[in-house]
Design a protein around this motif. Structure first.
Motif, short mmCIF file in Angstrom:
data_model
loop_
_atom_site.label_atom_id
_atom_site.label_comp_id
_atom_site.label_asym_id
_atom_site.label_seq_id
_atom_site.Cartn_x
_atom_site.Cartn_y
_atom_site.Cartn_z
N ILE A 242 20.76 -21.50 -45.73
CA ILE A 242 20.22 -20.26 -45.62
C ILE A 242 20.11 -19.37 -46.81
N LYS A 243 21.12 -19.50 -47.62
CA LYS A 243 21.08 -18.65 -48.90
C LYS A 243 20.04 -19.24 -49.69
N ASN A 244 19.99 -20.69 -49.77
CA ASN A 244 18.98 -21.03 -50.82
C ASN A 244 17.55 -21.35 -50.26
N ASN A 245 17.48 -20.63 -49.07
CA ASN A 245 16.05 -20.98 -48.43
C ASN A 245 15.48 -22.36 -48.39
N ILE A 246 16.57 -23.35 -47.96
CA ILE A 246 16.07 -24.38 -47.80
C ILE A 246 15.48 -24.78 -46.21
N ASN A 247 14.28 -25.39 -46.39
CA ASN A 247 13.44 -25.71 -45.07
C ASN A 247 14.06 -26.38 -44.08
N TRP A 248 14.89 -27.29 -44.36
CA TRP A 248 15.46 -28.27 -43.06
C TRP A 248 16.89 -28.78 -43.26
N VAL A 249 17.88 -29.00 -42.25
CA VAL A 249 18.95 -29.63 -42.35
C VAL A 249 19.00 -30.34 -41.37
N GLY A 250 19.38 -31.81 -41.51
CA GLY A 250 19.89 -32.73 -40.37
C GLY A 250 21.42 -32.88 -40.49
N ILE A 251 21.72 -32.84 -39.28
CA ILE A 251 23.29 -33.00 -39.02
C ILE A 251 23.48 -34.10 -38.22
N VAL A 252 24.26 -35.14 -38.66
CA VAL A 252 24.59 -36.33 -38.01
C VAL A 252 26.09 -36.18 -37.23
N VAL B 116 16.00 -25.77 -33.32
CA VAL B 116 17.02 -27.11 -33.38
C VAL B 116 16.31 -28.13 -32.72
N GLU B 117 16.17 -29.29 -33.11
CA GLU B 117 15.59 -30.36 -32.48
C GLU B 117 16.67 -31.58 -32.37
N GLU B 118 16.60 -32.07 -31.33
CA GLU B 118 17.84 -33.21 -30.79
C GLU B 118 17.21 -34.67 -30.92
N SER B 119 17.70 -35.39 -31.68
CA SER B 119 17.47 -37.08 -31.77
C SER B 119 18.55 -38.00 -31.50
N SER C 235 16.35 -27.35 -38.05
CA SER C 235 17.56 -28.41 -38.16
C SER C 235 17.18 -29.67 -37.01
N THR C 236 17.79 -30.65 -37.26
CA THR C 236 17.82 -31.78 -36.49
C THR C 236 18.99 -32.30 -36.37
N ILE C 237 19.57 -32.38 -35.13
CA ILE C 237 20.78 -32.85 -34.87
C ILE C 237 20.70 -34.31 -34.42
N PHE C 238 21.34 -35.46 -35.32
CA PHE C 238 21.19 -36.89 -35.00
C PHE C 238 22.25 -37.29 -34.14
N ARG C 239 22.33 -37.65 -33.09
CA ARG C 239 23.51 -38.06 -32.26
C ARG C 239 23.63 -39.70 -32.15
N ILE C 240 24.39 -40.30 -32.81
CA ILE C 240 24.49 -41.83 -32.97
C ILE C 240 25.22 -42.28 -31.96
N SER C 241 24.43 -42.86 -30.78
CA SER C 241 25.34 -43.15 -29.58
C SER C 241 25.58 -44.80 -29.75
N SER C 242 25.67 -45.42 -30.83
CA SER C 242 25.97 -46.79 -31.02
C SER C 242 26.70 -47.19 -32.12
N VAL C 243 27.35 -48.38 -32.36
CA VAL C 243 28.03 -48.84 -33.21
C VAL C 243 27.11 -49.42 -34.06
N VAL C 244 27.26 -48.85 -35.25
CA VAL C 244 26.18 -49.10 -36.36
C VAL C 244 26.76 -50.08 -37.43
N PHE C 245 26.14 -51.36 -37.22
CA PHE C 245 26.52 -52.26 -38.39
C PHE C 245 25.65 -52.64 -39.50
N GLY C 246 26.00 -53.64 -40.45
CA GLY C 246 25.24 -53.65 -41.51
C GLY C 246 25.96 -54.12 -42.77
N GLU C 247 25.27 -54.40 -44.16
CA GLU C 247 26.03 -54.84 -45.12
C GLU C 247 26.72 -53.82 -45.78
#
Length: 286
Positions: free
Chosen positions: A90-100, A213-216, A145-157
């Motif tokens: 907010i203070k830095n006038n940023i356009n977008w925030v994504g929260i995981v 606020v968008e939800e993903s 803002s976008t709220i990213f809700r991870i509903s999975s077990v994330v796997f990978g390298e």
């Protein structure tokens, strides 16, 4: 587009940072991060995010057991850290925030809040509070803002070797037996690059919505019990490991066994290729 990635040394954060050009790592443990990268200190994220287009916030105490052992630290990092991110944006006038955050939290149409399962741990409470902060503080300030809700077990390298997917791969490669106590519970499994691509798409696409606020919700749709997962990994790794479960022993997974699981669970070729990539990566590390 210049983005700050908090929690950039974490599993998902590190993969995300590698895929973003010119982004800024913000993490106490990241070797290339700026000197002052403590999410609990508001001035640190305030200064790091100046002249940036957005912030992707992954920094968190994410293990439920760690939050139970030290609830004060969990609240400080997960809740106050999110507050610091929002105030910096907010203070830095940023356009977008994504929260995981987590799939345990779900907003329903009448704006009341429920969870898929009753939230009965400090971690879940901290993520619920973080989402409320995004909605209340961000919306009032006109912050997208976008709220990213991870509903999975994330796997990978590069995943935590103690997590179930990595542990099964490691045991299969080393020929160690795999023991399974729970064969009934199922989880959604998703490859880390799919999570990264989902977040990147949201960060880069132009948001014409009037909602602040968008939800993903992020998930693959591929649900597996631990026995099925172990059998898939054992087969693809051509492993000599034995699978122990409920006083049963599986010494060999046949092609027919494998195909039955793939058909029943509607597992895509893409998913199997991703599992093979992780196995191959771990083989090189041996």
């Amino acid at each position: 587009m210049k983005l700050v990635v908090t929690g950039s040394s974490g599993f998902i954060g590190n993969h995300l940072l590698d895929s973003l050009d010119g982004s800024i790592p913000f993490d106490l443990s990241h070797e290339n991060a700026i000197d002052n990268s403590d999410i609990t200190i508001s001035d640190d994220i305030m200064n790091a995010s100046k002249n940036c287009d957005g912030i992707i916030h992954l920094a968190a105490i994410s293990r439920v057991s760690d939050c139970e052992d030290n609830p004060k630290k969990c609240i400080d990092v997960n809740i106050n850290g999110t507050l610091n991110v929002l105030q910096a944006a907010i203070k830095n006038n940023i356009n977008w925030v994504g929260i995981v955050t987590t799939g345990e939290v779900q907003w329903i149409e009448n704006d009341k809040i429920q969870s898929f399962n009753r939230i009965n741990n400090v971690y879940g409470v901290s993520k619920l509070a973080s989402e409320l902060l995004v909605d209340v503080i961000g919306s009032k300030a006109g912050l997208k803002s976008t709220i990213f809700r991870i509903s999975s077990v994330v796997f990978g390298e590069g995943d935590n070797p103690k997590k179930v997917f990595s542990l099964f791969v490691s045991k299969s490669i080393n020929g160690d037996d795999i023991s399974i106590n729970d064969t009934s519970s199922e989880w959604d499994f998703i490859y880390v690059d799919d999570v990264v691509n989902h977040i990147k798409k949201s960060a880069y696409e132009k948001n014409e919505s009037k909602k602040f606020v968008e939800e993903s919700n992020i998930f693959s749709g591929i649900r597996l019990d631990l026995l099925s997962l172990a059998m898939i990994i054992k087969y693809l790794a051509d492993s000599s490991s034995k699978i122990n479960y409920q006083e049963h022993l599986i010494e060999k997974v046949t092609k027919d066994d494998f195909n039955k699981i793939v058909t029943k669970r509607k597992i895509s070729h893409k998913f199997l290729t991703q599992v093979k990539k992780v196995i191959a990566h771990n083989l090189l590390a041996v």
